[in-house]
Design a protein around this motif. Structure first.
Motif, PDB file in Angstrom:
ATOM      1  N   ALA A 130      12.764   2.223 -11.572  1.00 29.72           N
ATOM      2  CA  ALA A 130      11.269   2.383 -11.470  1.00 29.72           C
ATOM      3  C   ALA A 130      11.035   0.459 -10.616  1.00 29.72           C
ATOM      4  O   ALA A 130      10.240   0.663 -10.120  1.00 29.72           O
ATOM      5  CB  ALA A 130      11.251   2.092 -13.064  1.00 29.72           C
ATOM      6  N   ALA A 131      12.353   0.344 -10.901  1.00 25.38           N
ATOM      7  CA  ALA A 131      12.280  -1.180 -10.038  1.00 25.38           C
ATOM      8  C   ALA A 131      11.284  -1.495  -8.428  1.00 25.38           C
ATOM      9  O   ALA A 131      10.412  -1.281  -7.725  1.00 25.38           O
ATOM     10  CB  ALA A 131      13.041  -2.194  -9.849  1.00 25.38           C
ATOM     11  N   LEU A 133      10.339   1.265  -7.400  1.00 25.34           N
ATOM     12  CA  LEU A 133       8.612   1.926  -6.794  1.00 25.34           C
ATOM     13  C   LEU A 133       7.747   0.818  -6.702  1.00 25.34           C
ATOM     14  O   LEU A 133       7.449   1.420  -5.615  1.00 25.34           O
ATOM     15  CB  LEU A 133       8.713   2.926  -7.954  1.00 25.34           C
ATOM     16  CG  LEU A 133       6.796   3.742  -8.157  1.00 25.34           C
ATOM     17  CD1 LEU A 133       7.012   4.952  -6.233  1.00 25.34           C
ATOM     18  CD2 LEU A 133       7.121   4.243  -9.570  1.00 25.34           C
ATOM     19  N   GLY A 134       8.227   0.133  -7.501  1.00 20.02           N
ATOM     20  CA  GLY A 134       7.383  -1.382  -7.824  1.00 20.02           C
ATOM     21  C   GLY A 134       7.356  -2.104  -6.702  1.00 20.02           C
ATOM     22  O   GLY A 134       6.296  -2.609  -5.622  1.00 20.02           O
ATOM     23  N   GLN A 135       8.603  -1.924  -5.377  1.00 15.39           N
ATOM     24  CA  GLN A 135       8.797  -2.921  -4.001  1.00 15.39           C
ATOM     25  C   GLN A 135       8.385  -1.537  -3.141  1.00 15.39           C
ATOM     26  O   GLN A 135       7.893  -2.492  -2.004  1.00 15.39           O
ATOM     27  CB  GLN A 135      10.282  -3.097  -4.742  1.00 15.39           C
ATOM     28  CG  GLN A 135      11.330  -3.297  -3.492  1.00 15.39           C
ATOM     29  CD  GLN A 135      12.937  -3.762  -3.087  1.00 15.39           C
ATOM     30  OE1 GLN A 135      13.215  -4.266  -3.797  1.00 15.39           O
ATOM     31  NE2 GLN A 135      13.238  -2.517  -2.676  1.00 15.39           N
ATOM     32  N   GLY A 136       7.969  -0.449  -3.244  1.00 17.07           N
ATOM     33  CA  GLY A 136       7.505  -0.370  -2.340  1.00 17.07           C
ATOM     34  C   GLY A 136       8.805   1.269  -1.441  1.00 17.07           C
ATOM     35  O   GLY A 136       8.604   1.653  -0.045  1.00 17.07           O
ATOM     36  N   ASN A 137       9.612   1.250  -2.150  1.00 17.55           N
ATOM     37  CA  ASN A 137      11.296   2.259  -1.314  1.00 17.55           C
ATOM     38  C   ASN A 137      10.598   3.560  -2.243  1.00 17.55           C
ATOM     39  O   ASN A 137      10.972   3.832  -3.258  1.00 17.55           O
ATOM     40  CB  ASN A 137      12.322   1.913  -2.386  1.00 17.55           C
ATOM     41  CG  ASN A 137      12.795   0.494  -2.302  1.00 17.55           C
ATOM     42  OD1 ASN A 137      11.740  -0.465  -1.351  1.00 17.55           O
ATOM     43  ND2 ASN A 137      13.986   0.567  -1.799  1.00 17.55           N
ATOM     44  N   TRP A 138       9.777   3.716  -1.407  1.00 18.06           N
ATOM     45  CA  TRP A 138       9.294   5.442  -1.331  1.00 18.06           C
ATOM     46  C   TRP A 138       9.584   6.407  -1.916  1.00 18.06           C
ATOM     47  O   TRP A 138       9.634   7.261  -2.277  1.00 18.06           O
ATOM     48  CB  TRP A 138       7.562   5.646  -0.386  1.00 18.06           C
ATOM     49  CG  TRP A 138       6.347   4.833  -0.554  1.00 18.06           C
ATOM     50  CD1 TRP A 138       6.566   3.943   1.038  1.00 18.06           C
ATOM     51  CD2 TRP A 138       6.146   4.014  -1.586  1.00 18.06           C
ATOM     52  NE1 TRP A 138       5.454   2.915   0.326  1.00 18.06           N
ATOM     53  CE2 TRP A 138       5.411   3.112  -0.627  1.00 18.06           C
ATOM     54  CE3 TRP A 138       6.148   4.332  -3.045  1.00 18.06           C
ATOM     55  CZ2 TRP A 138       4.291   2.179  -1.473  1.00 18.06           C
ATOM     56  CZ3 TRP A 138       5.001   3.339  -3.200  1.00 18.06           C
ATOM     57  CH2 TRP A 138       4.872   1.920  -2.953  1.00 18.06           C
TER      58      TRP A 138
END
Lengths: 208, 197
Positions: A130-131, A133-138
């Motif tokens: 979930a973290a 995703l927030g960081q932009g690791n699609w």
């Protein structure tokens, strides 16, 4: 919201087993507005810390599984030491209840190994995913889809597992001091410094 | 002009970044480490567990929220079947504390990465690209979906994940949590070695 929580604490003895308070962990979870807001707030803090700790990064997590980057282990061990001392301290003061998951030898180990295979393939775990995703690791989006599919798949079988695997080696809420026949306080006096020593050794012996 | 600038900005964030993966190779230590000390972060997570226990009477945990989200989708697609499953009668498919926590984690990580200039916007992790090549997005998606399925199934069977067992359970000295954590790493180490070494 703080005052409400305090009031609940005072009016309910920890062992009284009331189930109506919104904060109580029942099967349906906590859905009061206060707890929804608190959940979101704690989540923001947790996610912020996970990202700053580098454990939302694919190479840091895979590095941990390759036993080349020990960031994950250092974060976890420190949290276990600080959180352990803190939770048992608060518990001794009568301020919190423990929430111990059941020990089921077969389910813990078989489920744990399956989880590990998934961990290696995905490279993130549920919280760090979930973290990520927030960081932009699609690339974690596929993993989140898989996590939902896997959860639903498990729900299809959960009745069967309750009758089989979950019964094998079911020891209930067993803790390490109980397993060793020690008093919890005595155990903690040895355990917490022991974990600190492991952490110090890890710090000295690893590059990162 | 505004529309073009917007598209350019979206592409800049979403677009795959295929730089320098080959140079750095498959040594995880060649890539950027954490912004903050792991000991500081671990200490703050430990303190955070005290807050969640005190104010919400709950340990930190992430995996059950995915099950609730799956149940919510299931309730839309097949409401009768989903409602009849014993698991979803116990863990009701609804937005509760844990789901909010999970959504918060994504928001908090975004804030941290944005604040620290660490937003990635990558479809492939550079270390994956260095190992398997730049044109392996489909392979990566397959691995991620399969990994997610194994992971969630395993977490539900084991009773928790790296947060619920790995931090909250172990710190409370649960024997099952310690067994689960060693198995998480055992399975993960074997799989990562097969993939990368």
């Amino acid at each position: 919201m703080t005052s409400t929580s305090h009031t609940n604490k005072r009016t309910m003895s920890p062992a009284s087993g009331h189930r109506k308070a919104g904060a109580r962990d029942s099967g349906s979870g906590s859905v009061s507005i206060t707890q929804l807001v608190l959940g979101g707030l704690f989540g923001v803090i947790f996610g912020f810390l996970l990202q700053k700790g580098g454990v939302a990064k694919y190479h840091v997590l895979i590095g941990a599984l390759l036993l080349e980057d020990f960031t994950v282990m250092k974060v976890m061990l420190t949290a276990i030491i600080v959180g352990g001392a803190g939770i048992f301290g608060l518990h001794a003061l009568g301020l919190v209840e423990l929430s111990i998951k059941p020990t089921r030898y077969a389910a813990n180990s078989i489920g744990g190994l399956l989880f590990g295979i998934g961990f290696g393939l995905l490279g993130y775990c549920p919280g760090t995913g979930a973290a990520a995703l927030g960081q932009g690791n699609w690339d974690v989006i596929g993993g989140i889809f898989g996590l939902m599919v896997g959860s639903y798949l498990f729900a299809e079988f959960s009745g069967t597992f309750d009758r089989t695997i979950n019964k094998w080696g079911d020891r209930g809420k067993l803790t390490l001091p109980e397993l060793l026949g020690m008093k919890r306080a005595t155990f903690l006096v040895i355990w917490l410094p022991g974990l600190i020593l492991v952490l110090v050794a890890m710090h000295r012996l690893t590059v990162r | 002009m505004n529309a073009r600038a917007l598209v350019a900005a979206v592409l800049a964030v979403l677009g795959p970044r295929l730089v320098s993966a080959d140079q750095l190779g498959t040594d995880p230590l060649a890539y950027a480490g954490p912004a903050w000390s792991p000991y500081l972060v671990g200490t703050l997570i430990g303190l955070l567990t005290m807050l969640t226990f005190y104010f919400s009477r709950k340990p930190l945990g992430a995996s059950t929220a995915y099950a609730r989200l799956a149940g919510m989708v299931g309730s839309l697609v097949a409401p009768k079947h989903t409602g009849a499953l014993p698991y979803f009668q116990e863990k009701r498919p609804e937005v509760e504390w844990g789901v909010m926590l999970l959504l918060g984690v994504t928001a908090g990580a975004f804030l941290a990465a944005w604040q620290g200039g660490e937003l990635t916007g990558e479809w492939l992790p550079p270390m994956w690209a260095a190992r398997f090549g730049e044109a392996t997005v489909v392979l990566r998606v397959v691995a991620a979906v399969a990994g997610g399925i194994f992971m969630a199934f395993g977490a539900r069977l084991a009773g928790g994940c790296t947060s619920g067992h790995g931090i909250s359970g172990t710190l409370q000295l649960s024997v099952g949590s310690w067994i689960a954590v060693f198995c998480f790493f055992g399975g993960g180490i074997a799989t990562a070695r097969l993939l990368f070494r």
